[in-house]
Write a protein that holds these residues in place. Structure first.
Motif, mmCIF file in Angstrom:
data_model
loop_
_atom_site.group_PDB
_atom_site.id
_atom_site.type_symbol
_atom_site.label_atom_id
_atom_site.label_comp_id
_atom_site.label_asym_id
_atom_site.label_seq_id
_atom_site.Cartn_x
_atom_site.Cartn_y
_atom_site.Cartn_z
ATOM 1 N N PHE A 267 0.655 -1.192 -0.004
ATOM 2 C CA PHE A 267 0.182 0.025 -0.022
ATOM 3 C C PHE A 267 0.950 1.294 -0.074
ATOM 4 C CE2 PHE A 267 -2.656 -3.519 1.873
ATOM 5 C CZ PHE A 267 -3.668 -3.341 0.997
ATOM 6 N N PRO A 268 0.118 2.557 -0.414
ATOM 7 C CA PRO A 268 1.015 3.536 -0.576
ATOM 8 C C PRO A 268 1.409 4.167 0.871
ATOM 9 C CG PRO A 268 -1.066 3.758 -1.841
ATOM 10 C CD PRO A 268 -1.193 2.455 -0.947
ATOM 11 N N ASN A 269 2.468 4.647 1.076
ATOM 12 C CA ASN A 269 3.100 5.430 2.143
ATOM 13 C C ASN A 269 3.811 6.589 1.763
ATOM 14 O OD1 ASN A 269 6.206 4.903 2.445
ATOM 15 N ND2 ASN A 269 5.310 3.008 1.834
ATOM 16 N N LEU A 270 4.124 7.453 2.591
ATOM 17 C CA LEU A 270 4.862 8.761 2.410
ATOM 18 C C LEU A 270 5.827 9.044 3.616
ATOM 19 C CD1 LEU A 270 3.575 11.816 0.355
ATOM 20 C CD2 LEU A 270 4.754 11.984 2.819
ATOM 21 N N CYS A 271 6.936 9.469 3.173
ATOM 22 C CA CYS A 271 8.109 9.740 4.150
ATOM 23 C C CYS A 271 9.010 10.884 3.705
ATOM 24 C CB CYS A 271 8.792 8.602 4.213
ATOM 25 S SG CYS A 271 10.184 8.464 5.438
ATOM 26 N N LEU A 272 9.175 11.663 4.775
ATOM 27 C CA LEU A 272 10.075 13.045 4.739
ATOM 28 C C LEU A 272 11.518 12.353 5.188
ATOM 29 C CD1 LEU A 272 8.166 16.013 5.807
ATOM 30 C CD2 LEU A 272 8.285 14.879 3.502
ATOM 31 N N ARG A 273 12.390 12.466 4.192
ATOM 32 C CA ARG A 273 13.787 12.119 4.640
ATOM 33 C C ARG A 273 14.813 13.088 4.772
ATOM 34 N NH1 ARG A 273 15.277 6.490 2.262
ATOM 35 N NH2 ARG A 273 13.204 5.612 2.190
ATOM 36 N N ASP A 274 15.800 13.266 5.598
ATOM 37 C CA ASP A 274 17.002 14.270 5.516
ATOM 38 C C ASP A 274 17.774 14.149 4.688
ATOM 39 O OD1 ASP A 274 18.457 12.091 6.207
ATOM 40 O OD2 ASP A 274 18.604 12.624 8.352
ATOM 41 N N GLY A 275 19.060 14.848 4.605
ATOM 42 C CA GLY A 275 19.780 14.790 3.439
ATOM 43 C C GLY A 275 20.457 13.638 3.297
ATOM 44 N N ALA A 276 20.625 12.723 4.433
ATOM 45 C CA ALA A 276 21.289 11.593 4.371
ATOM 46 C C ALA A 276 20.344 10.316 3.913
ATOM 47 C CB ALA A 276 21.852 11.121 5.646
ATOM 48 N N GLY A 277 19.059 10.911 3.691
ATOM 49 C CA GLY A 277 17.999 9.804 3.478
ATOM 50 C C GLY A 277 17.374 9.173 4.437
ATOM 51 N N GLN A 278 17.538 9.458 5.716
ATOM 52 C CA GLN A 278 17.162 8.703 7.094
ATOM 53 C C GLN A 278 15.619 9.409 7.122
ATOM 54 O OE1 GLN A 278 18.524 6.302 8.615
ATOM 55 N NE2 GLN A 278 20.036 6.406 6.952
#
Length: 363
Positions: A267-278
């Motif tokens: 299923f769809p999800n959404l994530c905000l990541r920092d500059g390092a991809g975390q």
């Protein structure tokens, strides 16, 4: 054309095999069985008479055959408790989706489940009704066997027009496994009352939780999302399942981990990541189309990240044609304020999550 309106086909000469690849099943009774063609999505259904034992049906025909007459495109059985029909015909499932849409918002979790079924059915759900097409109750459940201690995947969403029909449906053998740990989700008061009545008669325990239901009427009107420099929009992957299992208030065990991994895959999800991809902040979607596990890591709170996640997730759900809704704990005032600020509307009443047999749930 709705298969419920398809005229019965004449049996082949001598009651022989119909054209196409068919398999043998055993059936009893004089009523006849539904036989569907191989091609999914068509309504070229046939009604053939029972012979003594073996009947020829296609691989897409119902998994079980019973002796009661029933609408073409369904299968089920009738007992003293009530009638249970499993809708299997694509045209009927589309018709059900329309009926549930007209009864929004009370149908939200069942409607979301049926939308997913009609769009590939990634979680392997199925729909059970007490009658068709004039149903009094509908239940969306997991298809097939689920371990008795897995209350995460063994979750059903319900909606009823007639609370008596709903109780009769739940009491029909085969509708639910009352010797397992399972959840029922519903937005109507009678959902709790029926579970309490049946549980009392069966001598099983319940754990009932209530949530506010928030729905956004039109995500296109939501404010433009704000993104800090260096923050990127992305998605979580199954590699993040341990982080999710640790931060989810209802997680922390092997069954919850399996369930969250399934959500990430299907299923769809959404994530905000920092500059390092975390990952910094995220929200998932469950099999019923509801937003779930909205979370921001403690070190990054009060930065507006969840504000952005909710806006972007709502717009993506709208683009897929799904309603934007979710369930928020009654004590989670910060999330309630945030959703109200963004234009979500809190529905009257409460959503009930009813855990049956909590003692069987994996700790």
């Amino acid at each position: 054309m709705d298969p419920a309106q398809c005229p019965p086909a004449e049996p082949p000469p001598g009651q022989g095999a119909l054209a196409g690849p068919w398999r043998l099943v055993e059936a009893q009774g004089p009523a006849g069985v539904t036989v569907c063609p191989i091609e999914p999505g068509t309504c070229r259904c046939h009604r053939v008479p029972h012979r003594a034992r073996d009947l020829l049906v296609s691989p897409c025909a119902p998994r079980s055959v019973t002796s009661i007459p029933r609408p073409i495109g369904t299968h089920g059985h009738r007992t003293a408790a009530g009638t249970m029909l499993i809708l299997t015909c694509p045209a009927q499932l589309q018709r059900l989706e329309g009926a549930l849409r007209r009864s929004l918002p009370l149908t939200l979790p069942v409607y979301g489940a049926v939308m997913n079924i009609n769009r590939g059915n990634p979680a392997g759900l199925e729909v059970v009704v007490d009658a068709w097409p004039e149903f009094g109750a509908v239940l969306a459940r997991r298809r097939g066997e689920v371990p008795v201690d897995d209350c995460y995947r063994n979750t059903s969403a319900v909606f009823y027009r007639d609370v008596g029909a709903y109780r009769a449906l739940l009491e029909t053998p085969g509708c639910l496994r009352w010797d397992s740990a399972f959840h029922i989700i519903g937005l109507q008061d009678g959902v709790t009352a029926v579970s309490e009545a049946i549980a009392g008669a069966k001598g099983i325990e319940l754990d009932i939780s209530h949530y506010y239901t928030y729905r956004h009427p039109n995500p296109s009107t939501m404010p433009e999302p704000r993104l800090d420099p260096g923050v990127r929009v992305g998605s979580l992957t199954p590699a993040h399942v341990d982080l999710l299992n640790k931060t989810w208030p209802y997680g922390g065990n092997a069954r919850s981990r399996q369930y969250l991994e399934e959500l990430l895959r299907l299923f769809p999800n959404l994530c905000l990541r920092d500059g390092a991809g975390q990952p910094l902040s995220w929200a998932l979607t469950d099999p019923f189309g509801a937003g779930t596990h909205g979370y921001t890591l403690p070190a990054h709170r009060r930065s507006g990240y969840m504000w952005t996640v909710l806006v972007l997730a709502a717009r993506r759900a709208q683009a897929r044609g799904f309603p934007t809704f979710g369930f928020t704990a009654t004590g989670n005032r910060p999330m309630q304020r945030l959703q109200e600020e963004l234009g979500h509307q809190r529905l009257p009443g409460l959503c009930c999550y009813i855990l049956h047999n909590p003692g069987l749930k994996q700790a």
